[in-house]
Design a protein around this motif. Structure first.
Motif, short mmCIF file in Angstrom:
data_model
loop_
_atom_site.label_atom_id
_atom_site.label_comp_id
_atom_site.label_asym_id
_atom_site.label_seq_id
_atom_site.Cartn_x
_atom_site.Cartn_y
_atom_site.Cartn_z
N TYR A 1 1.00 -1.16 0.35
CA TYR A 1 0.10 -0.52 0.03
C TYR A 1 0.59 1.16 0.29
CZ TYR A 1 -3.24 4.12 1.36
OH TYR A 1 -3.54 4.75 2.03
N ASN A 2 0.84 1.74 -1.50
CA ASN A 2 1.67 3.50 -1.08
C ASN A 2 3.05 3.32 -1.22
OD1 ASN A 2 -0.44 4.47 -2.01
ND2 ASN A 2 -0.86 4.91 -0.37
N LYS B 1 5.85 2.54 -3.35
CA LYS B 1 5.86 1.84 -4.75
C LYS B 1 8.10 2.41 -4.57
CE LYS B 1 7.71 4.44 -9.35
NZ LYS B 1 8.12 5.01 -9.10
N ASP C 1 -1.95 -4.87 -4.23
CA ASP C 1 -2.22 -3.73 -3.82
C ASP C 1 -3.92 -3.38 -3.33
OD1 ASP C 1 -0.66 -1.26 -4.71
OD2 ASP C 1 -3.15 -1.13 -5.14
N SER D 1 -4.10 1.33 -3.29
CA SER D 1 -2.56 2.58 -3.12
C SER D 1 -3.20 3.26 -4.04
CB SER D 1 -0.91 1.64 -3.88
OG SER D 1 -0.69 0.91 -2.79
N THR E 1 2.04 2.93 -7.61
CA THR E 1 2.30 1.19 -7.33
C THR E 1 2.48 0.23 -8.55
OG1 THR E 1 2.35 1.30 -5.15
CG2 THR E 1 2.15 -0.44 -6.75
N HIS F 1 -8.73 -0.82 -0.38
CA HIS F 1 -8.04 -0.65 0.46
C HIS F 1 -8.88 -1.74 2.31
CE1 HIS F 1 -4.60 0.98 3.50
NE2 HIS F 1 -5.66 1.32 3.84
#
Length: 314
Positions: free
Chosen positions: A10-11, A13, A43, A46, A50, A71
């Motif tokens: 998650y976020n 990259k 993922d 994100s 990403t 999320h």
């Protein structure tokens, strides 16, 4: 054995790029028990680049399979990863972990040796995690005393036969805030009689940015979340061992109360000292000092959440 390396993200990259490239550089000798491997990236909604980066670099990451979800937190992401995995053996790592080129082979060798020694595959291997803030060369960091972990099952670096995860029931997706979803699954695996086998040759370097005062609000929020999830953990497993893990004992209340002077040593009063240490190139020492009030917030969060739970039952 066929490995499925499951990675929720998650976020993250920039460090995820290093994580995945290190997994593409694995050295698997001809006599290895590893028949092949895949990297299952989930993922978790994100909002950075990403997904776009993963799709644009798919040719350079031939082992990677990408799946997307809204999320929902790491527990749901790991469950989706296991569901989509094709391997008989699952390795969990975090997306901010950079591994060495013998990472997979080390886990495989430890699994084979452990199975022979125990006469069963009722085990999982737990690799070494070394914390580092060196983004350019994370694997240059040496092992430190503060890197030691006594956790039974932590998903930063573990390998386990898939069928044991399925028998235990995978991760509880009610753990949507920060903390405890992996150790709670660990309690269920321990109840199934699984043995932890240390595998120090399977090294992962856990990157995090150098500590700065700007991180403190987020760190405090995580400690409060961890307290709330700790109470959920205790609701599921109301044992003394779990109380110790989540710091819900009079001992922890007294310890962190005394060390923080009842909360008087906090993010405001300690800010000058912490900044002084950071300015002198000692961000890790500053973070260790900050843990005094961070743990105080955690204990306060645990008891606040537990009081809410008791009130809801009244």
């Amino acid at each position: 054995m066929f490995f499925s390396v499951v990675i929720p993200t998650y976020n993250r990259k920039p460090i995820l790029e290093k994580c995945l490239r290190s997994l593409e550089q694995q050295v698997i000798p001809p006599n290895s028990p590893i028949e092949g491997y895949e990297v299952v990236v989930v993922d978790d909604g994100s909002t950075d680049e990403t997904v776009g980066w993963l799709r644009a670099n798919a040719a350079a990451l031939p082992h990677v399979r990408l799946f997307l979800q809204d999320h929902q937190g790491p527990a749901a992401a790991r469950n989706l990863g296991v569901e989509k995995a094709t391997g008989d053996t699952i390795i969990f790592i975090d997306s901010d972990l950079v591994v060495t080129e013998v990472f997979l082979q080390a886990h495989a060798a430890a699994l084979v040796e452990g199975t022979k020694r125990l006469g069963s595959d009722r085990l999982f291997t737990y690799g070494r995690v070394i914390n580092t803030c060196n983004f350019d060369d994370p694997t240059a960091e040496p092992f430190k005393v503060t890197d030691f972990s006594a956790a039974y099952f932590a998903t930063g670096n573990v390998a386990i036969a898939r069928h044991w995860l399925e028998q235990a029931g995978l991760f509880d997706t009610r753990f949507q805030l920060y903390g405890w979803e992996d150790l709670e699954l660990g309690v269920r695996l321990k109840n199934l009689g699984l043995t932890l086998v240390k595998c120090p040759a399977a090294v992962g370097y856990h990157w995090h940015p150098p500590f700065a005062l700007s991180q403190i609000p987020n760190l405090i929020d995580k400690e409060i979340q961890r307290g709330r999830m700790g109470v959920l953990f205790y609701q599921k497993h109301p044992t003394w061992d779990v109380r110790l893990m989540i710091q819900m004992t009079w001992l922890h209340r007294v310890l962190w109360g005394v060390l923080s002077l009842g909360g008087r040593l906090n993010e405001r009063t300690l800010a000058p000292l912490l900044q002084w240490l950071i300015d002198r190139g000692k961000p890790q020492l500053a973070l260790e000092i900050a843990r005094v009030f961070l743990n105080w917030y955690n204990v306060q969060g645990v008891y606040a959440a537990y009081d809410e739970f008791l009130a809801s039952k009244a």
